[in-house]
Design a protein around this motif. Structure first.
Motif, PDB file in Angstrom:
ATOM      1  N   VAL A  82       0.884  -1.227   0.114  1.00 29.21           N
ATOM      2  CA  VAL A  82      -0.090  -0.126  -0.047  1.00 29.21           C
ATOM      3  C   VAL A  82       0.877   1.336   0.057  1.00 29.21           C
ATOM      4  O   VAL A  82       0.181   2.203  -0.649  1.00 29.21           O
ATOM      5  N   THR A  83       2.136   1.321   0.507  1.00 28.23           N
ATOM      6  CA  THR A  83       2.786   2.499   0.596  1.00 28.23           C
ATOM      7  C   THR A  83       3.249   3.314  -0.698  1.00 28.23           C
ATOM      8  O   THR A  83       3.033   4.325  -0.802  1.00 28.23           O
ATOM      9  N   PRO A  84       3.436   2.626  -1.681  1.00 27.49           N
ATOM     10  CA  PRO A  84       3.661   3.172  -3.041  1.00 27.49           C
ATOM     11  C   PRO A  84       2.385   3.585  -3.886  1.00 27.49           C
ATOM     12  O   PRO A  84       2.597   4.147  -4.763  1.00 27.49           O
ATOM     13  N   LEU A  85       1.415   3.305  -3.372  1.00 30.06           N
ATOM     14  CA  LEU A  85       0.076   3.876  -4.099  1.00 30.06           C
ATOM     15  C   LEU A  85      -0.101   5.168  -4.349  1.00 30.06           C
ATOM     16  O   LEU A  85      -0.032   6.129  -3.312  1.00 30.06           O
ATOM     17  N   TYR A  86      -0.597   5.637  -5.303  1.00 30.76           N
ATOM     18  CA  TYR A  86      -0.757   7.213  -5.742  1.00 30.76           C
ATOM     19  C   TYR A  86      -1.693   7.015  -6.878  1.00 30.76           C
ATOM     20  O   TYR A  86      -2.165   6.154  -7.382  1.00 30.76           O
ATOM     21  N   PHE A  87      -2.355   8.275  -6.878  1.00 30.35           N
ATOM     22  CA  PHE A  87      -3.217   8.442  -7.832  1.00 30.35           C
ATOM     23  C   PHE A  87      -2.765   9.714  -8.854  1.00 30.35           C
ATOM     24  O   PHE A  87      -2.682  10.605  -8.309  1.00 30.35           O
ATOM     25  N   THR A  88      -3.002   9.469  -9.891  1.00 26.78           N
ATOM     26  CA  THR A  88      -2.599  10.533 -11.044  1.00 26.78           C
ATOM     27  C   THR A  88      -3.865  11.142 -11.542  1.00 26.78           C
ATOM     28  O   THR A  88      -4.532  10.187 -12.237  1.00 26.78           O
ATOM     29  N   THR A  89      -4.093  12.529 -11.603  1.00 29.89           N
ATOM     30  CA  THR A  89      -5.247  13.005 -12.265  1.00 29.89           C
ATOM     31  C   THR A  89      -4.886  13.156 -13.821  1.00 29.89           C
ATOM     32  O   THR A  89      -3.836  13.021 -14.203  1.00 29.89           O
ATOM     33  N   PRO A  90      -6.046  13.076 -14.683  1.00 32.51           N
ATOM     34  CA  PRO A  90      -5.860  13.294 -15.976  1.00 32.51           C
ATOM     35  C   PRO A  90      -5.389  14.468 -16.402  1.00 32.51           C
ATOM     36  O   PRO A  90      -5.432  15.386 -15.754  1.00 32.51           O
ATOM     37  N   ALA A  91      -4.657  14.841 -17.381  1.00 31.12           N
ATOM     38  CA  ALA A  91      -4.087  15.731 -17.859  1.00 31.12           C
ATOM     39  C   ALA A  91      -5.245  16.948 -18.159  1.00 31.12           C
ATOM     40  O   ALA A  91      -6.224  16.496 -18.886  1.00 31.12           O
ATOM     41  N   GLY A  92      -5.154  18.041 -17.795  1.00 33.95           N
ATOM     42  CA  GLY A  92      -6.005  19.162 -17.838  1.00 33.95           C
ATOM     43  C   GLY A  92      -5.749  19.708 -19.290  1.00 33.95           C
ATOM     44  O   GLY A  92      -4.898  19.449 -20.025  1.00 33.95           O
ATOM     45  N   ALA A  93      -6.354  21.097 -19.367  1.00 36.80           N
ATOM     46  CA  ALA A  93      -6.231  21.746 -20.512  1.00 36.80           C
ATOM     47  C   ALA A  93      -4.851  22.126 -20.682  1.00 36.80           C
ATOM     48  O   ALA A  93      -4.491  22.313 -21.761  1.00 36.80           O
TER      49      ALA A  93
ATOM     50  N   GLY B 116      -2.217  20.421 -19.936  1.00 41.22           N
ATOM     51  CA  GLY B 116      -1.635  19.509 -20.117  1.00 41.22           C
ATOM     52  C   GLY B 116      -0.786  18.867 -18.887  1.00 41.22           C
ATOM     53  O   GLY B 116      -0.014  18.037 -18.995  1.00 41.22           O
ATOM     54  N   ALA B 117      -1.142  19.397 -17.884  1.00 40.65           N
ATOM     55  CA  ALA B 117      -0.330  18.882 -16.608  1.00 40.65           C
ATOM     56  C   ALA B 117      -1.167  17.924 -15.811  1.00 40.65           C
ATOM     57  O   ALA B 117      -2.512  17.977 -15.867  1.00 40.65           O
ATOM     58  N   THR B 118      -0.446  17.125 -15.184  1.00 41.89           N
ATOM     59  CA  THR B 118      -1.120  16.083 -14.416  1.00 41.89           C
ATOM     60  C   THR B 118      -0.528  16.122 -12.971  1.00 41.89           C
ATOM     61  O   THR B 118       0.308  17.030 -12.736  1.00 41.89           O
ATOM     62  N   VAL B 119      -1.361  15.733 -12.121  1.00 37.33           N
ATOM     63  CA  VAL B 119      -1.082  15.793 -10.584  1.00 37.33           C
ATOM     64  C   VAL B 119      -1.284  14.674 -10.110  1.00 37.33           C
ATOM     65  O   VAL B 119      -2.141  13.806 -10.190  1.00 37.33           O
ATOM     66  N   SER B 120      -0.146  14.112  -9.354  1.00 39.88           N
ATOM     67  CA  SER B 120       0.051  12.641  -8.622  1.00 39.88           C
ATOM     68  C   SER B 120      -0.358  13.043  -7.246  1.00 39.88           C
ATOM     69  O   SER B 120       0.364  13.944  -6.589  1.00 39.88           O
ATOM     70  N   ILE B 121      -1.077  12.325  -6.674  1.00 35.47           N
ATOM     71  CA  ILE B 121      -1.392  12.398  -5.223  1.00 35.47           C
ATOM     72  C   ILE B 121      -1.336  11.050  -4.582  1.00 35.47           C
ATOM     73  O   ILE B 121      -1.698  10.040  -4.952  1.00 35.47           O
ATOM     74  N   ALA B 122       0.001  11.156  -3.734  1.00 35.50           N
ATOM     75  CA  ALA B 122       0.328   9.724  -3.007  1.00 35.50           C
ATOM     76  C   ALA B 122      -0.647   9.630  -1.668  1.00 35.50           C
ATOM     77  O   ALA B 122      -0.765  10.551  -1.146  1.00 35.50           O
ATOM     78  N   PHE B 123      -1.314   8.491  -1.694  1.00 37.18           N
ATOM     79  CA  PHE B 123      -2.321   8.153  -0.587  1.00 37.18           C
ATOM     80  C   PHE B 123      -1.803   6.807   0.021  1.00 37.18           C
ATOM     81  O   PHE B 123      -2.097   6.420   1.149  1.00 37.18           O
ATOM     82  N   GLY B 124      -0.722   6.116  -0.366  1.00 39.71           N
ATOM     83  CA  GLY B 124      -0.119   5.145   0.191  1.00 39.71           C
ATOM     84  C   GLY B 124       0.163   5.166   1.465  1.00 39.71           C
ATOM     85  O   GLY B 124      -0.020   4.311   2.466  1.00 39.71           O
ATOM     86  N   ASP B 125       1.021   6.098   1.908  1.00 43.95           N
ATOM     87  CA  ASP B 125       1.416   6.473   3.181  1.00 43.95           C
ATOM     88  C   ASP B 125       0.401   6.648   4.303  1.00 43.95           C
ATOM     89  O   ASP B 125       0.665   6.018   5.203  1.00 43.95           O
ATOM     90  N   ALA B 126      -0.699   7.386   3.667  1.00 36.86           N
ATOM     91  CA  ALA B 126      -1.904   7.302   4.759  1.00 36.86           C
ATOM     92  C   ALA B 126      -2.390   6.082   5.073  1.00 36.86           C
ATOM     93  O   ALA B 126      -2.876   5.703   6.286  1.00 36.86           O
TER      94      ALA B 126
END
Length: 136
Positions: free
Chosen positions: A28-39, A41-51
């Motif tokens: 579970v620690t390395p789990l993260y969620f990456t948002t789709p690219a917006g207008a 073209g940037a994506t955002v990665s959100i790490a939630f595995g540590d939580a």
């Protein structure tokens, strides 16, 4: 011997909770969620595995403590049964020795039972002091 079994169960509980912590935690620690690219073209990665790992920490700690509590309950019941049986056997020993003897009255028999039970208690208390782990 009863406390040896308790300590073995404690070691097993520590091992099982550590293995659960590491096996599940490593997943579970390395789990993260990456948002789709917006207008832009940037994506955002959100790490939630540590939580999630914090929940695994708490669960593994609780698991180990529950297994140790079960070992304590089993050992304490065994120790109580042992002492109750020993006390009963000592009373029977005095009764069987004293029955039929003209020189032993009920008061003497009661005094002998008290003496043997007090000696057993004193021996158990002394032994416990010798066997107490004072390294901590």
């Amino acid at each position: 011997m009863i406390n040896d079994d308790r300590m073995s169960a404690y070691s097993a509980a520590d091992w099982k909770s550590k293995m659960a912590y590491h096996v599940i935690g490593s997943a579970v620690t390395p789990l993260y969620f990456t948002t789709p690219a917006g207008a832009a073209g940037a994506t955002v990665s959100i790490a939630f595995g540590d939580a999630l790992q914090r929940s695994v920490d708490t669960w593994a700690w609780t698991l180990g403590n529950n297994m140790k509590a079960e070992a304590d309950a089993t050992a304490n019941a065994g120790i109580a049964e042992y002492y109750l049986d020993a006390n009963h056997q000592m009373r029977l020993m005095v009764d069987s020795w004293a029955d039929g003897r003209a020189d032993i009255d009920e008061d003497t028999k009661s005094g002998l039972k008290n003496a043997i039970l007090n000696g057993h208690d004193r021996g158990a208390n002394t032994t416990q002091k010798y066997l107490t782990d004072t390294t901590n």
